[in-house]
Every structure is written in C-alpha cells, then in structure tokens.
Design a protein around this motif. Structure first.
Motif, PDB file in Angstrom:
ATOM      1  N   VAL A 281      -7.471  -6.377  16.943  1.00 19.17           N
ATOM      2  CA  VAL A 281      -8.586  -6.420  15.992  1.00 19.17           C
ATOM      3  C   VAL A 281      -9.712  -7.337  16.486  1.00 19.17           C
ATOM      4  O   VAL A 281     -10.882  -6.949  16.501  1.00 19.17           O
ATOM      5  N   ALA A 282      -9.320  -8.526  16.914  1.00 17.75           N
ATOM      6  CA  ALA A 282     -10.332  -9.495  17.357  1.00 17.75           C
ATOM      7  C   ALA A 282     -11.145  -8.908  18.508  1.00 17.75           C
ATOM      8  O   ALA A 282     -12.370  -9.037  18.555  1.00 17.75           O
ATOM      9  N   TYR A 283     -10.452  -8.257  19.402  1.00 17.84           N
ATOM     10  CA  TYR A 283     -11.132  -7.670  20.557  1.00 17.84           C
ATOM     11  C   TYR A 283     -12.077  -6.549  20.121  1.00 17.84           C
ATOM     12  O   TYR A 283     -13.201  -6.426  20.609  1.00 17.84           O
ATOM     13  N   LYS A 284     -11.592  -5.726  19.167  1.00 12.59           N
ATOM     14  CA  LYS A 284     -12.430  -4.594  18.726  1.00 12.59           C
ATOM     15  C   LYS A 284     -13.716  -5.078  18.047  1.00 12.59           C
ATOM     16  O   LYS A 284     -14.718  -4.389  18.058  1.00 12.59           O
ATOM     17  N   ILE A 285     -13.631  -6.248  17.424  1.00 14.12           N
ATOM     18  CA  ILE A 285     -14.829  -6.770  16.761  1.00 14.12           C
ATOM     19  C   ILE A 285     -15.731  -7.515  17.753  1.00 14.12           C
ATOM     20  O   ILE A 285     -16.931  -7.297  17.831  1.00 14.12           O
ATOM     21  N   LEU A 286     -15.112  -8.403  18.537  1.00 10.95           N
ATOM     22  CA  LEU A 286     -15.932  -9.253  19.407  1.00 10.95           C
ATOM     23  C   LEU A 286     -16.337  -8.567  20.715  1.00 10.95           C
ATOM     24  O   LEU A 286     -17.306  -8.980  21.347  1.00 10.95           O
ATOM     25  N   GLY A 287     -15.620  -7.502  21.093  1.00 10.45           N
ATOM     26  CA  GLY A 287     -15.981  -6.750  22.306  1.00 10.45           C
ATOM     27  C   GLY A 287     -17.430  -6.262  22.236  1.00 10.45           C
ATOM     28  O   GLY A 287     -18.257  -6.602  23.093  1.00 10.45           O
ATOM     29  N   PRO A 288     -17.767  -5.485  21.191  1.00  6.84           N
ATOM     30  CA  PRO A 288     -19.152  -4.991  21.092  1.00  6.84           C
ATOM     31  C   PRO A 288     -20.171  -6.123  20.978  1.00  6.84           C
ATOM     32  O   PRO A 288     -21.311  -5.988  21.441  1.00  6.84           O
ATOM     33  N   VAL A 289     -19.777  -7.234  20.379  1.00  9.61           N
ATOM     34  CA  VAL A 289     -20.692  -8.375  20.248  1.00  9.61           C
ATOM     35  C   VAL A 289     -20.965  -8.965  21.641  1.00  9.61           C
ATOM     36  O   VAL A 289     -22.114  -9.238  22.013  1.00  9.61           O
ATOM     37  N   ALA A 290     -19.891  -9.107  22.417  1.00 10.17           N
ATOM     38  CA  ALA A 290     -20.047  -9.639  23.784  1.00 10.17           C
ATOM     39  C   ALA A 290     -20.847  -8.663  24.646  1.00 10.17           C
ATOM     40  O   ALA A 290     -21.691  -9.078  25.445  1.00 10.17           O
ATOM     41  N   ASP A 291     -20.595  -7.356  24.455  1.00  8.68           N
ATOM     42  CA  ASP A 291     -21.330  -6.352  25.245  1.00  8.68           C
ATOM     43  C   ASP A 291     -22.831  -6.448  24.993  1.00  8.68           C
ATOM     44  O   ASP A 291     -23.639  -6.107  25.851  1.00  8.68           O
ATOM     45  N   ALA A 292     -23.196  -6.900  23.795  1.00 14.61           N
ATOM     46  CA  ALA A 292     -24.622  -7.041  23.476  1.00 14.61           C
ATOM     47  C   ALA A 292     -25.154  -8.393  23.961  1.00 14.61           C
ATOM     48  O   ALA A 292     -26.264  -8.791  23.616  1.00 14.61           O
TER      49      ALA A 292
END
Ligand code: ADP
Ligand code: ASP
Ligand code: MG
Length: 415
Positions: A281-292
């Motif tokens: 879950v944490a990855y699914k949320i913070l992944g797109p944030v980091a990608d931006a």
C-alpha cells in the motif's frame, strides 16, 4: 594573520550605505593583517523581484534561463562592494561564481558544488587584494550558469572556506548568532555561544533559515569552523555563535537538553482514508508521488476502524501541494480508497538537542505542555536528537513560546 572567508547576507548589503559599512568592516580586518575572501548576497528583496519578473513572462520559467536571471542579483553587490573598497584605497576584485570556477552539477535552481579551483583566488590574495565572490551561483561542466537554492550564499562561503582551508568562515547577517529559536517569534530567545554541527544541521533542515542546510553539511564534512555574527554590531563585538564539532568535554551532565526550537511553515498534509490494507500500500501511494519528483517528509500509516483498511498520511512542501493533491485524488479511484483529505494550514515544530540522547521523558513533557495550552498534535516524528510535531498553523507562536519556556530555554545554561 589569518585567511578569513566572510559572507554578508541580503540585509547586510541592502543599501549603498550598508555596503559602505561592510567595506569599512573589511578594512578593519585588512588593517589587522588578515587575508579576506568575501561572499555577498544580492541586496535584500532583489532575488524575490527577479523571481516575480520571471513569472510575469513564464510560469514556471525554464530552469536554465531562471538561473541566468537569478544570478544577476549578486553580480550587482560584488561590483558595488569592490568599488567601495577601491575608492577607499584598498585593492579588491569582484568575480562571479563562474569566473572563480565554482563547478556545480547541472541541477538548475538547486545545484550542488562539486569543485572549486582556488588558484584564481590565491593569485589575488598573494597580490594583496580582497577577493569578492558572488554567492549562490556556479557553473556546470558545460558552462551553464547554475544557482544553489534560496539562501545559497551561505553554502558558497563555506565551500570557499573549505577549498582555501581558511582559518574561519564568518557569516554576517541581521542577528548576532544562532538563537534558541527565531528571535522574531520569541523575544526571550537566547543566543547560543556554541552549537554542534549535528544540532545546527537538524535546526537548519527543520526550518531555521539562519543558515542554509547545505552550508552546514559542507562545514561539518570539511570541519570548517563556522561563526554567525551580526553586520549591524560594532566591529569588535564579541557576540556570535560558533558552530563546530562536538567535543568530549561537551558531554557533561549540565549540557542543555534542548538547544533550540525550529519551525517550518512550508509543509502541507495529505491523507488517503480507508485504503484496502494489503502489502504494498505504502509503495502504491508514494510511488506516484516520487515519480512526480515530490519529496515526502513525515509519514504515518494506521489501521482503519474496520481493521481491513488503513489511513495513510504524509506531508510535502507546499509548492508541491497542488500536484500531490491531484495524484491522491486519482489514487482514491485506482486503489478503491474511501476519500482523500487535505490540510495546508499546518506547521511543523521541532525541538533539537544532543542532550536528548541520554534523557527519557522529553517527548511526553513536550506533549503535556502543548496539551495544557489546548494545542492538538496532528503528527509526530522523532529521531535521536529531535522531536517534531505537526500542529495547526494558528498555534505556531503559542506552541513555540510554550515549549521555549517549558524547557527553560530563556535561562542561561548552567556552566
Ligand atoms: P541573510 O539575508 O543574512 O542570509 P536570513 O534572513 O537568511 O539572513 O537569516 C537570518 C534570519 O534567520 C534572522 O533574521 C532570523 O529571523 C532567522 N532565524 C530563524 N531561526 C533562527 C535562529 N534559531 N537563530 C537566529 N536566527 C534565526
Ligand atoms: N540571493 C539569494 C536568495 O535570496 C541567495 C542568498 O541570499 O543567500 O536566496
Ligand atoms: Mg540567508
């Protein structure tokens, strides 16, 4: 006789009169036989003006051109200061960052210094000239002008001091040292005679803008003795704060528990509620944030009321808030979450002190003091030498003042 690097910030060179005062101060050091390399910022308000101009044309401007523009503020002050010295019969030469070969990476607007060729400055120093260098700027390997991020002149000064193996790096500003907290917020704030690199690093990264964080990192890495002083004090004033490595003798019982309180008004909080609780879950949320390319500061994940879902909260810089909001709104649908909630009227308040390492109960005392004032804590983060809390922005002054007096920071340290 010593080699001293001095840096004068925006307010210290804010008018031609102030620049002349700076010249007089430099002359006193020259007359005492010292060699000087002087770094100056743009006149106060000038960098902000340039930013406004750029945004009237293009928002956001292309990073390369933004740097070409922003670097001009400092070019004005180096020339004026050199003129002030020369008109007083003292030999001086001004240089832009690129002219003294302050080589940086190519990360425009937040470039890192990679190398400094000190040969150019040495030649001038040997010829008896005061070397004046534009702060906040450098040049990348391809010859593009770069800037080092807001407050970057501090970093230029420390980097030059490291490259030249200077005896001391003096940061002249509008306060006569590092205080227990921002003296503009708490009148009882007390100047510290000495603070460790480690504590200053935490204070700077948690929001105390008296020194740019990279300047402290550099000073710590190369062990540059760093001093903060006021350019408004009479020359010869002994008031200052020394920032230096922690010494054995500092580890005494009477050492202050808390050295200072910092705050940061630049953060915003985002929450995704009722996310189905599964691995990743944490990855699914913070992944797109980091990608931006958005940096995340504090993070909390806790169990939702029904045990099958989780609430996930994090903070980002307010500049990144609109974009982060958009990403979260999209995630509500794609992750099947209940809703996303947002709050950008928050402030992070942090207490810092190496003395915390050996004392329990500081966190609970902090929380109790805030509770007694009716201040609700929204997030908490701790590390070995700091405790941070997020509270409503409207409580900033009350919270800082409450903690400042709770931990007796306005009283002289026992020695
Ligand atoms: P300059 O233009 O000289 O670089 P800055 O405005 O960047 O000056 O930094 C100096 C300011 O930092 C002070 O005027 C003060 O309001 C603020 N500040 C924040 N925290 C502290 C602190 N703990 N001690 C001293 N000053 C602080
Ligand atoms: N002039 C730049 C700024 O306002 C750099 C500095 O003052 O250190 O951020
Ligand atoms: Mg500054």
């Amino acid at each position: 006789m010593a080699l001293i690097v001095q840096k004068y910030g925006g307010t210290s060179v804010g008018t031609t009169e102030r620049i002349q005062n700076v010249a007089e101060r430099i002359i006193q050091f020259r007359d005492a036989g010292h060699d000087l390399v002087v770094v100056v910022s743009a006149m106060s308000g000038e960098t902000n003006k340039l930013i406004t101009l750029a945004k009237e044309i293009s928002d956001p401007p292309t990073p390369r051109e933004f740097d070409v523009l922003l670097s001009t503020g400092e070019q004005v002050t180096i020339a004026l200061l050199a003129m002030a010295l020369e008109s007083r019969g003292y030999s001086a030469r001004s240089y832009t960052g690129s002219q003294v070969h302050i080589l940086t990476d190519s990360a425009h607007n937040k470039a890192r210094i990679l190398d400094i060729d000190n040969q150019y400055m040495r030649t001038d120093l040997d010829a008896g000239r005061v070397v004046i260098v534009a702060g906040f700027q450098g040049v990348d390997a391809k010859g593009n002008i770069t800037t080092l991020g807001r407050g970057g002149s501090d970093t230029t000064a420390v980097a030059l001091a490291a490259a030249l193996k200077a005896d001391e790096c003096q940061i002249y500003t509008d306060v006569d040292g590092v205080y227990t907290t921002d003296p503009r917020i708490v009148a009882e704030a007390r100047r510290l005679d000495k603070i460790t690199f480690e504590e200053m690093l935490e204070l700077a990264s948690l929001g105390a803008k008296v020194l740019q964080i990279r300047a402290v990192e550099f000073a710590s890495k190369y062990n540059v003795p760093l001093r903060v002083l006021s350019s408004f004090d009479e020359p010869g004033s002994q008031n200052s704060t020394l920032i230096a490595a922690e010494e054995e003798e500092d580890n005494k019982m009477e050492q202050a528990l808390i050295s200072g309180i910092a705050f940061n008004r630049d953060e915003a909080k985002l929450t995704l509620q009722g996310v189905p609780d599964q691995p990743g879950v944490a990855y699914k949320i913070l992944g797109p944030v980091a990608d931006a390319n958005i940096e995340v500061d504090m993070i909390i994940q806790n169990m939702g009321a029904d045990n099958n879902t989780t609430d996930f909260t994090f903070t980002v810089h307010r500049n990144d808030y609109p974009q982060a909001k958009e990403i979260l709104n999209q995630l509500v649908t794609s992750l099947g979450a209940k809703e996303a909630t947002f709050d950008n009227k928050i402030v992070k308040i942090s207490m810092v002190g190496v003395g915390m390492r050996s004392h329990a109960g500081i966190a609970s005392e902090m929380f109790q003091a805030l509770a007694e004032e009716g201040i609700n804590i929204k997030m908490i983060a701790t590390s070995e030498i700091k405790i941070s809390v997020v509270v409503d922005e409207k409580y900033l002054e009350l919270a800082v003042r409450t903690l400042h007096s709770q931990f007796n920071l306005d009283e002289e340290a026992v020695s």
